[in-house]
Motif scaffolding. Structure first.
Motif, PDB file in Angstrom:
ATOM      1  N   PRO A   1       0.853  -1.218  -0.015  1.00  0.00           N
ATOM      2  CA  PRO A   1       0.093  -0.033  -0.021  1.00  0.00           C
ATOM      3  C   PRO A   1       0.777   1.105  -0.081  1.00  0.00           C
TER       4      PRO A   1
ATOM      5  N   ARG B   1       1.130   5.646  -2.132  1.00  0.00           N
ATOM      6  CA  ARG B   1       0.896   6.299  -3.317  1.00  0.00           C
ATOM      7  C   ARG B   1       1.902   6.710  -4.111  1.00  0.00           C
TER       8      ARG B   1
ATOM      9  N   CYS C   1      -6.943  -1.012  -5.771  1.00  0.00           N
ATOM     10  CA  CYS C   1      -6.183   0.294  -5.993  1.00  0.00           C
ATOM     11  C   CYS C   1      -7.002   1.411  -6.532  1.00  0.00           C
TER      12      CYS C   1
ATOM     13  N   TRP D   1      -0.842   6.401  -8.584  1.00  0.00           N
ATOM     14  CA  TRP D   1      -1.414   5.149  -8.262  1.00  0.00           C
ATOM     15  C   TRP D   1      -1.661   5.295  -6.538  1.00  0.00           C
ATOM     16  N   HIS D   2      -2.909   4.857  -6.136  1.00  0.00           N
ATOM     17  CA  HIS D   2      -3.226   4.711  -4.488  1.00  0.00           C
ATOM     18  C   HIS D   2      -3.230   3.299  -4.358  1.00  0.00           C
ATOM     19  N   VAL D   3      -2.399   2.551  -4.032  1.00  0.00           N
ATOM     20  CA  VAL D   3      -2.697   1.093  -3.615  1.00  0.00           C
ATOM     21  C   VAL D   3      -3.111   0.995  -2.332  1.00  0.00           C
ATOM     22  N   HIS D   4      -4.637   0.526  -2.161  1.00  0.00           N
ATOM     23  CA  HIS D   4      -5.196   0.388  -1.099  1.00  0.00           C
ATOM     24  C   HIS D   4      -4.858  -0.874  -0.195  1.00  0.00           C
TER      25      HIS D   4
ATOM     26  N   LEU E   1      -1.162  -4.904  -3.839  1.00  0.00           N
ATOM     27  CA  LEU E   1      -1.667  -5.330  -5.256  1.00  0.00           C
ATOM     28  C   LEU E   1      -0.949  -6.264  -6.079  1.00  0.00           C
TER      29      LEU E   1
END
Length: 122
Positions: free
Chosen positions: A54, A56, A74, A102-105, A108
């Motif tokens: 996770p 950004r 994401c 990119w914003h990986v929640h 990924l």
């Protein structure tokens, strides 16, 4: 002819560390890992498995890319565009020179094909 099979790619162990995001927008930066696959006959195209923790970070690749999300979720916000949500099971096509954030929640993982960047005529 050697055919490469990666069994159960969504949970495959042994990805190699690829270090932190080159252009992080959060601290600590997202960490990347993956496996590059040498695919005979792929020309200048690159293939493999890629994973991000996770965080950004900015997308700065000039390549067109095809990816299939294996795990995680994401948001990708193209420069001057609307946020797009990606989840496990989605297949995504990035045109060449797509930039954004990119914003990986949640961690990924994707299978990707990066298209070779065409040579510029002199």
């Amino acid at each position: 002819m050697n055919i490469t099979i990666l069994p159960q790619t969504a949970t495959l162990q042994g990805l190699e560390s690829q270090g932190p995001a080159a252009r992080p927008l959060t601290q600590p930066p997202a960490q990347f890992s993956g496996i590059d696959i040498d695919l005979v006959g792929a020309g200048g195209n690159a293939t493999g498995i890629w994973e991000s923790t996770p965080g950004r970070f900015a997308r700065h690749l000039p390549n067109a890319e095809v990816m299939h999300i294996l795990a995680g979720s994401c948001t990708f916000t193209p420069t001057d565009g609307s946020p797009q949500e990606f989840h496990a099971g989605d297949t995504v096509f990035f045109p060449a020179h797509t930039t954004g954030e990119w914003h990986v929640h949640e961690t990924l993982r994707k299978v990707y094909v990066l298209m070779a960047v065409p040579a510029v005529a002199a």
